[in-house]
Design a protein around this motif. Structure first.
Motif, PDB file in Angstrom:
ATOM      1  N   VAL A 123       1.143  -1.051   0.060  1.00  0.00           N
ATOM      2  CA  VAL A 123       0.334   0.184  -0.406  1.00  0.00           C
ATOM      3  C   VAL A 123       0.839   1.281   0.169  1.00  0.00           C
ATOM      4  CG1 VAL A 123      -1.688   1.376   0.972  1.00  0.00           C
ATOM      5  CG2 VAL A 123      -1.609  -0.939   1.396  1.00  0.00           C
ATOM      6  N   LEU A 124       0.653   1.836  -0.958  1.00  0.00           N
ATOM      7  CA  LEU A 124       1.016   3.619  -0.236  1.00  0.00           C
ATOM      8  C   LEU A 124       0.491   4.577  -0.411  1.00  0.00           C
ATOM      9  CD1 LEU A 124       3.530   5.680  -1.371  1.00  0.00           C
ATOM     10  CD2 LEU A 124       2.610   5.231  -3.464  1.00  0.00           C
ATOM     11  N   LEU A 125       0.295   5.200   0.312  1.00  0.00           N
ATOM     12  CA  LEU A 125      -0.606   6.486   1.540  1.00  0.00           C
ATOM     13  C   LEU A 125       0.426   7.486   0.652  1.00  0.00           C
ATOM     14  CD1 LEU A 125      -2.928   7.053   2.888  1.00  0.00           C
ATOM     15  CD2 LEU A 125      -1.509   7.125   4.630  1.00  0.00           C
ATOM     16  N   MET A 126      -0.130   8.905  -0.451  1.00  0.00           N
ATOM     17  CA  MET A 126       0.168   9.626  -0.490  1.00  0.00           C
ATOM     18  C   MET A 126      -0.207  10.559   0.042  1.00  0.00           C
ATOM     19  SD  MET A 126      -0.853   9.494  -4.209  1.00  0.00           S
ATOM     20  CE  MET A 126      -0.730  10.922  -4.804  1.00  0.00           C
ATOM     21  N   ALA A 150       4.343   8.445   0.793  1.00  0.00           N
ATOM     22  CA  ALA A 150       5.018   9.007   0.405  1.00  0.00           C
ATOM     23  C   ALA A 150       4.675  10.918   0.605  1.00  0.00           C
ATOM     24  CB  ALA A 150       5.064   9.076  -0.880  1.00  0.00           C
ATOM     25  N   ASN A 151       5.416  11.691   0.199  1.00  0.00           N
ATOM     26  CA  ASN A 151       5.092  13.389   0.229  1.00  0.00           C
ATOM     27  C   ASN A 151       5.976  13.874  -0.607  1.00  0.00           C
ATOM     28  OD1 ASN A 151       3.134  14.646   1.591  1.00  0.00           O
ATOM     29  ND2 ASN A 151       4.251  15.845   3.033  1.00  0.00           N
ATOM     30  N   ARG A 152       5.503  14.934  -0.442  1.00  0.00           N
ATOM     31  CA  ARG A 152       6.099  16.275  -1.432  1.00  0.00           C
ATOM     32  C   ARG A 152       7.412  16.702  -1.188  1.00  0.00           C
ATOM     33  NH1 ARG A 152       2.792  21.434  -3.297  1.00  0.00           N
ATOM     34  NH2 ARG A 152       2.282  20.847  -0.664  1.00  0.00           N
ATOM     35  N   THR A 153       6.928  16.659   0.890  1.00  0.00           N
ATOM     36  CA  THR A 153       7.557  17.301   1.808  1.00  0.00           C
ATOM     37  C   THR A 153       8.553  15.659   2.557  1.00  0.00           C
ATOM     38  OG1 THR A 153       7.201  19.150   1.938  1.00  0.00           O
ATOM     39  CG2 THR A 153       8.491  18.577   3.595  1.00  0.00           C
ATOM     40  N   ALA A 154       9.503  15.489   1.773  1.00  0.00           N
ATOM     41  CA  ALA A 154       9.632  13.778   2.578  1.00  0.00           C
ATOM     42  C   ALA A 154       9.709  13.730   3.969  1.00  0.00           C
ATOM     43  CB  ALA A 154      10.991  13.681   2.206  1.00  0.00           C
ATOM     44  N   GLN A 155      10.279  14.871   4.828  1.00  0.00           N
ATOM     45  CA  GLN A 155      10.347  15.241   6.125  1.00  0.00           C
ATOM     46  C   GLN A 155       9.083  15.125   6.954  1.00  0.00           C
ATOM     47  OE1 GLN A 155      11.249  17.324   4.048  1.00  0.00           O
ATOM     48  NE2 GLN A 155      13.692  18.409   5.401  1.00  0.00           N
ATOM     49  N   LYS A 156       8.121  15.185   6.397  1.00  0.00           N
ATOM     50  CA  LYS A 156       6.363  15.183   6.418  1.00  0.00           C
ATOM     51  C   LYS A 156       6.265  13.583   7.216  1.00  0.00           C
ATOM     52  CE  LYS A 156       4.491  19.196   5.855  1.00  0.00           C
ATOM     53  NZ  LYS A 156       3.124  20.384   5.262  1.00  0.00           N
ATOM     54  N   PHE A 175       7.997  11.560  -3.670  1.00  0.00           N
ATOM     55  CA  PHE A 175       7.160  10.549  -4.191  1.00  0.00           C
ATOM     56  C   PHE A 175       8.326   9.617  -5.276  1.00  0.00           C
ATOM     57  CE2 PHE A 175       3.891  13.913  -3.836  1.00  0.00           C
ATOM     58  CZ  PHE A 175       3.193  13.104  -2.925  1.00  0.00           C
ATOM     59  N   ILE A 176       9.263  10.424  -5.706  1.00  0.00           N
ATOM     60  CA  ILE A 176      10.710   9.744  -6.632  1.00  0.00           C
ATOM     61  C   ILE A 176      11.312   8.448  -5.612  1.00  0.00           C
ATOM     62  CG2 ILE A 176      12.420  11.031  -5.786  1.00  0.00           C
ATOM     63  CD1 ILE A 176      10.877  10.366  -9.715  1.00  0.00           C
ATOM     64  N   HIS A 177      11.228   8.723  -4.436  1.00  0.00           N
ATOM     65  CA  HIS A 177      11.819   7.527  -3.485  1.00  0.00           C
ATOM     66  C   HIS A 177      11.101   6.145  -4.046  1.00  0.00           C
ATOM     67  CE1 HIS A 177      13.411   6.129  -0.073  1.00  0.00           C
ATOM     68  NE2 HIS A 177      12.676   5.303  -0.139  1.00  0.00           N
ATOM     69  N   PHE A 178       9.991   6.196  -4.335  1.00  0.00           N
ATOM     70  CA  PHE A 178       9.291   4.945  -4.589  1.00  0.00           C
ATOM     71  C   PHE A 178       9.300   4.798  -6.430  1.00  0.00           C
ATOM     72  CE2 PHE A 178       7.736   6.379  -0.374  1.00  0.00           C
ATOM     73  CZ  PHE A 178       8.212   5.389   0.251  1.00  0.00           C
ATOM     74  N   SER A 179       9.979   5.288  -7.125  1.00  0.00           N
ATOM     75  CA  SER A 179      10.398   5.137  -8.268  1.00  0.00           C
ATOM     76  C   SER A 179      10.836   3.863  -8.020  1.00  0.00           C
ATOM     77  CB  SER A 179      10.426   5.894  -9.034  1.00  0.00           C
ATOM     78  OG  SER A 179      10.814   5.476 -10.215  1.00  0.00           O
ATOM     79  N   GLY A 180       9.759   2.159  -9.210  1.00  0.00           N
ATOM     80  CA  GLY A 180      10.225   1.152  -9.411  1.00  0.00           C
ATOM     81  C   GLY A 180       9.877   0.265  -8.389  1.00  0.00           C
ATOM     82  N   THR A 181       9.698   1.167  -7.079  1.00  0.00           N
ATOM     83  CA  THR A 181       8.544   0.290  -6.085  1.00  0.00           C
ATOM     84  C   THR A 181       7.072  -0.429  -6.501  1.00  0.00           C
ATOM     85  OG1 THR A 181       9.345   1.363  -4.835  1.00  0.00           O
ATOM     86  CG2 THR A 181       8.128  -0.284  -3.737  1.00  0.00           C
ATOM     87  N   ARG A 182       7.030  -2.115  -6.384  1.00  0.00           N
ATOM     88  CA  ARG A 182       5.475  -2.476  -6.676  1.00  0.00           C
ATOM     89  C   ARG A 182       5.044  -2.174  -5.820  1.00  0.00           C
ATOM     90  NH1 ARG A 182       3.847  -7.863  -9.329  1.00  0.00           N
ATOM     91  NH2 ARG A 182       2.772  -7.958  -8.846  1.00  0.00           N
TER      92      ARG A 182
END
Ligand code: ATR
Length: 272
Positions: A123-126, A150-156, A175-182
């Protein structure tokens, strides 16, 4: 005099809660009235107190007062205490009980209405604001194989990961951190859809997604849902089901009776 309930927020004019709760009351033969109350940004407590003094039995609390409602409650349910946000108040004698039914509403909509089990899913929660915070614990309780925030401001996102670490393993990043994750389930809890905006998502995260879920809704699919569909998500859902399900949880807290949600969801969809 009829038992009195209302939704309180700012803005409040477009709230669907009066329609939903009136339908629930008719369906379950409960004698009650349900209205909508606008409160000034600096006047939440005063308006709640006056409603209570007039014999009000309970309130739904919406943007931007969920944190103030959390602070106002004299007793909290476990899930409200952990979410640190309250969307339902119940007035009983001297007590103000605070609950948070948002997460339960989301889980019920996904599991019961959409027929997708969260257990063992990735599960990805944005998002990492109030809307995301309210659903983390109920999602973890379904025992997903992975919960990533995943959040625009990763620290949050990382702050939420830390805050909820006692309740389960969470991955966090941009968001980009999870590129390639299923992922099987991708849930949009950002407020981007409110502004007709689209978070900057890697397109590959939708390749295996069974469900893209937007907690917002509008008369046509949100940009997030359109983007998800275009990039491979199999099913799309907006937040109408969650809205009705969280209302049903509040209704149950107040009246100890669980209304049927499916006819009300259908009614709302035909109106939006
Ligand atoms: P809410 O209580 O509705 O969650 P909030 O606390 O203001 O509202 O949080 C809004 C969330 O939506 C945040 O996660 C925000 O990201 P930031 O923490 O980076 O601000 C996210 N958000 C809002 N607009 C966005 C956009 N255009 N793209 C991506 N994320 C967005």
């Amino acid at each position: 005099m009829l038992d009195s309930y209302a939704v309180i927020g700012n803005p409040i004019a477009h709230s669907k809660s009066p329609l939903i709760h009136t339908a629930f009351a008719q369906q379950t033969n409960q004698a009650l009235q349900y209205g909508a109350i606008w409160a000034p940004l600096d006047g939440f407590r005063k308006v709640v107190e006056s409603f209570r003094q007039q014999g009000g039995k309970g309130l739904n609390v919406t943007v931007p007062f969920k944190l103030e409602a959390y602070q106002l409650a004299t007793r909290l349910t476990g899930r409200a205490s952990i979410a640190q946000a309250v969307n339902t108040l119940k007035f009983e004698n001297d007590e103000i009980l605070g609950d948070n039914t948002d997460g339960a509403g989301l889980v019920r909509d996904i599991e019961c209405n959409l027929g997708i089990s969260i257990a063992d899913k990735r599960v990805l929660l944005m998002g990492a604001g109030g809307a995301a915070r309210g659903v983390i614990l109920p999602l973890l309780q379904q025992k997903p194989a992975l919960l990533a925030i995943a959040n625009r401001t990763a620290q949050k996102a990382q702050a939420l990961q830390q805050q909820f670490s006692a309740h389960g393993d969470i991955a966090a990043g941009s968001f980009i951190h999870f590129s390639g994750t299923r992922f099987d389930l991708i849930i949009n809890a950002t407020s981007a859809s409110l502004h007709d905006a689209l978070p900057e998502l890697p397109i590959d995260i939708f390749a295996h997604a069974t469900l893209a879920y937007d907690m917002m809704y509008s008369h046509e699919p949100t940009r997030f849902l359109q983007f998800a569909q275009k990039n491979g998500a199999r099913h799309m859902a907006d937040g109408i089901g969650m809205l009705v399900e969280q209302a049903a949880e509040s209704f149950f807290l107040w009246r100890s009776i669980r209304p049927q949600t499916k006819p009300v969801i259908a009614q709302l969809k035909s109106l939006i």
